[in-house]
Design a protein around this motif. Structure first.
Motif, PDB file in Angstrom:
ATOM      1  N   UNK A   1       0.822  -1.210   0.000  1.00 36.38           N
ATOM      2  CA  UNK A   1       0.000   0.000   0.000  1.00 36.38           C
ATOM      3  C   UNK A   1       0.855   1.259   0.000  1.00 36.38           C
ATOM      4  N   UNK A   2       0.239   2.342  -0.455  1.00 35.37           N
ATOM      5  CA  UNK A   2       0.795   3.656  -0.221  1.00 35.37           C
ATOM      6  C   UNK A   2       0.467   4.115   1.189  1.00 35.37           C
ATOM      7  N   UNK A   3       0.978   5.271   1.552  1.00 33.51           N
ATOM      8  CA  UNK A   3       0.862   5.776   2.927  1.00 33.51           C
ATOM      9  C   UNK A   3       0.437   7.239   2.882  1.00 33.51           C
ATOM     10  N   UNK A   4      -0.812   7.507   3.282  1.00 34.60           N
ATOM     11  CA  UNK A   4      -1.323   8.879   3.328  1.00 34.60           C
ATOM     12  C   UNK A   4      -0.866   9.563   4.608  1.00 34.60           C
ATOM     13  N   UNK A   5      -0.196  10.706   4.463  1.00 30.84           N
ATOM     14  CA  UNK A   5       0.330  11.432   5.617  1.00 30.84           C
ATOM     15  C   UNK A   5      -0.236  12.843   5.750  1.00 30.84           C
ATOM     16  N   UNK A   6      -1.224  13.185   4.949  1.00 31.86           N
ATOM     17  CA  UNK A   6      -1.830  14.512   5.040  1.00 31.86           C
ATOM     18  C   UNK A   6      -2.528  14.687   6.396  1.00 31.86           C
ATOM     19  N   UNK A   7      -2.561  15.927   6.905  1.00 32.75           N
ATOM     20  CA  UNK A   7      -3.300  16.213   8.127  1.00 32.75           C
ATOM     21  C   UNK A   7      -4.795  16.151   7.847  1.00 32.75           C
ATOM     22  N   UNK A   8      -5.584  16.068   8.905  1.00 30.74           N
ATOM     23  CA  UNK A   8      -7.028  15.962   8.726  1.00 30.74           C
ATOM     24  C   UNK A   8      -7.602  17.191   8.031  1.00 30.74           C
ATOM     25  N   UNK A   9      -7.004  18.340   8.265  1.00 27.45           N
ATOM     26  CA  UNK A   9      -7.502  19.583   7.668  1.00 27.45           C
ATOM     27  C   UNK A   9      -6.831  19.890   6.330  1.00 27.45           C
ATOM     28  N   UNK A  10      -5.758  19.172   5.992  1.00 27.87           N
ATOM     29  CA  UNK A  10      -4.965  19.512   4.826  1.00 27.87           C
ATOM     30  C   UNK A  10      -5.614  19.110   3.508  1.00 27.87           C
TER      31      UNK A  10
ATOM     32  N   UNK B   1     -11.080  10.516  11.368  1.00 30.28           N
ATOM     33  CA  UNK B   1     -10.148  11.447  10.764  1.00 30.28           C
ATOM     34  C   UNK B   1      -9.880  11.174   9.302  1.00 30.28           C
ATOM     35  N   UNK B   2     -10.524  10.164   8.751  1.00 31.68           N
ATOM     36  CA  UNK B   2     -10.347   9.851   7.344  1.00 31.68           C
ATOM     37  C   UNK B   2     -10.921  10.933   6.451  1.00 31.68           C
ATOM     38  N   UNK B   3     -10.225  11.213   5.353  1.00 32.40           N
ATOM     39  CA  UNK B   3     -10.661  12.218   4.393  1.00 32.40           C
ATOM     40  C   UNK B   3     -10.324  11.736   2.981  1.00 32.40           C
ATOM     41  N   UNK B   4     -10.604  12.569   2.009  1.00 26.07           N
ATOM     42  CA  UNK B   4     -10.215  12.293   0.628  1.00 26.07           C
ATOM     43  C   UNK B   4      -8.729  11.944   0.542  1.00 26.07           C
ATOM     44  N   UNK B   5      -7.930  12.567   1.422  1.00 24.14           N
ATOM     45  CA  UNK B   5      -6.473  12.415   1.372  1.00 24.14           C
ATOM     46  C   UNK B   5      -5.927  11.551   2.499  1.00 24.14           C
ATOM     47  N   UNK B   6      -6.839  10.858   3.238  1.00 25.29           N
ATOM     48  CA  UNK B   6      -6.436   9.987   4.353  1.00 25.29           C
ATOM     49  C   UNK B   6      -7.299   8.720   4.264  1.00 25.29           C
ATOM     50  N   UNK B   7      -6.781   7.719   3.528  1.00 21.46           N
ATOM     51  CA  UNK B   7      -7.568   6.543   3.176  1.00 21.46           C
ATOM     52  C   UNK B   7      -7.078   5.302   3.925  1.00 21.46           C
ATOM     53  N   UNK B   8      -7.837   4.208   3.807  1.00 20.58           N
ATOM     54  CA  UNK B   8      -7.554   3.035   4.639  1.00 20.58           C
ATOM     55  C   UNK B   8      -7.835   1.737   3.896  1.00 20.58           C
TER      56      UNK B   8
END
Length: 320
Positions: free
Chosen positions: A53-62, A285-292
Motif C-alpha cells: 500500500x501507499x501511505x497517506x500522511x496529510x493532516x485531517x484539515x490539509x 479522521x479519514x478524508x479524501x487524502x487519508x484513506x484506509x
C-alpha cells in the motif's frame, strides 16, 4: 519483524451499502487502523497474502496527497496481519523528487519487482510523473532501484499526461505487460523478460469509462480489466479473450465511496477464495487524502460476469 495485531474498528454505517456482518472470526474493515493506507496491490507468495500500500500522511484539515513511502501487510488467515515497513520510499530513487503514488508488486523468476509511480526531478513535459521499478530477493525487501532511471516518463512516446498507477500482468506464455494511466487515458506495453525494459511501442488502452487504476486478472479463459471510472470514481470492468483486447464493457462493480473520491482496487485469489482489495476513508479522521485498506469478497455470476462488491465493516472470514 514484530507481529502487530491492529485493533478492530467498526466503521460508521452509511447510505452506501456498508454492511455489518456477524461472523465468528473476522478482521474488521478497515484492515489497518494505526496509519492511513491507500492504493493496495495484493500478491500471493507461498501460503501468504501480501498487500502493498501507499501511505497517506496529510493532516485531517490539509488538502492534497502527501505520500512519501510504501508499506506491506501480510497474512496467512485473513484475520491476523503482520506489518512490514516502510519498505520503500521515493527517496530510494535518485532521479525522483517525491510523491510516492500507487504501486504494484509482482513475483518473477524468484525475484520481486515493485513498480512505482513517483515524480521525476528532471523530466517534466506534462505533470512530471514517471514509473520506476525496484527489485528484491524477498517479498518484504530490502528493495533497491533496479535500473537507476525511470522506465516510463513524460518523454516516452505515447505516454500520458499523468503517468501513474502501474500494474503488471504476466500471461500464460510468460509475456509480461505493463498497464498504467490516469485522466481518462490508459496505456499498455510489453516488457522484456527482465521486466526492466520495454519490448515494443506503447499502445493505447481502449476501455469504456476508463479513468485510472488499471488492474488485470484472469479467470478461466477470460481476462478481466478493472479500473477506476469517472471522478469521483466507481470501479468498473471490461473483459476480453486476449490480454491485448479488444475489451468488452462489463459494468460497475464497486460504488462510489463516502469521503473518498478515489477508488483503487486489486483482485486476488487466495486459499480458494477471491478477494477485492481496496481503500475507503472510514477511519476516524479519514478524508479524501487519508484513506484506509479494506478487503471484501469478490464473486461472479454463472456467466462469468462480476457481481457488485458488497462492502462490509467486518472484512472476510478467517481461512486456514
Amino acid at each position: 519483524m514484530k507481529r502487530l495485531l491492529f485493533p478492530l474498528l467498526i466503521a460508521c454505517s452509511t447510505p452506501f451499502s456498508l454492511v455489518a456482518e456477524e461472523t465468528a472470526e473476522t478482521r474488521g474493515n478497515p484492515i489497518v487502523t494505526d496509519l492511513f493506507t491507500a492504493d493496495p496491490c495484493p500478491m500471493v507468495h507461498g501460503d501468504t497474502l501480501y498487500i502493498y500500500t501507499g501511505h497517506d500522511e496529510q493532516t485531517e484539515e490539509g488538502k492534497g496527497f502527501v505520500m512519501n513511502d510504501w508499506y506491506c501487510f501480510s497474512t496467512q488467515d485473513m484475520v491476523t496481519y503482520e506489518k512490514h515497513g516502510p519498505l520503500l520510499s521515493w527517496k530510494d530513487f535518485s532521479w525522483s523528487k517525491g510523491d510516492a503514488f500507487a504501486s504494484h508488486v509482482i513475483e518473477h523468476e524468484g525475484k520481486f519487482f515493485w513498480f512505482v509511480s513517483i515524480r521525476h526531478k528532471d523530466v517534466k513535459v506534462h505533470e512530471g510523473f514517471a514509473i520506476g521499478v525496484a527489485v528484491s530477493d524477498r517479498p518484504t525487501g530490502p528493495f533497491k532501484d533496479a535500473i537507476g532511471k525511470a522506465l516510463i516518463t513524460d518523454e516516452t512516446p505515447n505516454s500520458v499526461v499523468l503517468n501513474i498507477d502501474p500494474a503488471v500482468y504476466i500471461d500464460d506464455d510468460g509475456q509480461a505487460y505493463l498497464f498504467w494511466g490516469s485522466w481518462n487515458a490508459g496505456r499498455w506495453v510489453k516488457l522484456k523478460d527482465s521486466l526492466l525494459e520495454l519490448d515494443g511501442e506503447v499502445q493505447t488502452l481502449e476501455a469504456d469509462h476508463f479513468f485510472e487504476a488499471p488492474f488485470v486478472h484472469k479467470k478461466g479463459e477470460t481476462y478481466y480489466l478493472t479500473y477506476a471510472s469517472h471522478y469521483p470514481s466507481t470501479t468498473e470492468y471490461s473483459t476480453s479473450k486476449s490480454i491485448t483486447g479488444p475489451w468488452t464493457y462489463g459494468g460497475v462493480i464497486h460504488d462510489l465511496l463516502p469521503k473518498s473520491e478515489t477508488n483503487h482496487q486489486g483482485i486476488v485469489e487466495f486459499k480458494g477464495q477471491t478477494y477485492f482489495v481496496y481503500h475507503n476513508a472510514q477511519l476516524p479522521g479519514g478524508t479524501v487524502f487519508r484513506r484506509s485498506l479494506c478487503v471484501d469478497k469478490l464473486e461472479y455470476q454463472e456467466d462469468g460476469s462480476i457481481k457488485k462488491v458488497v462492502r462490509t465493516t467486518t472484512s472476510v472470514p478467517k481461512v486456514e
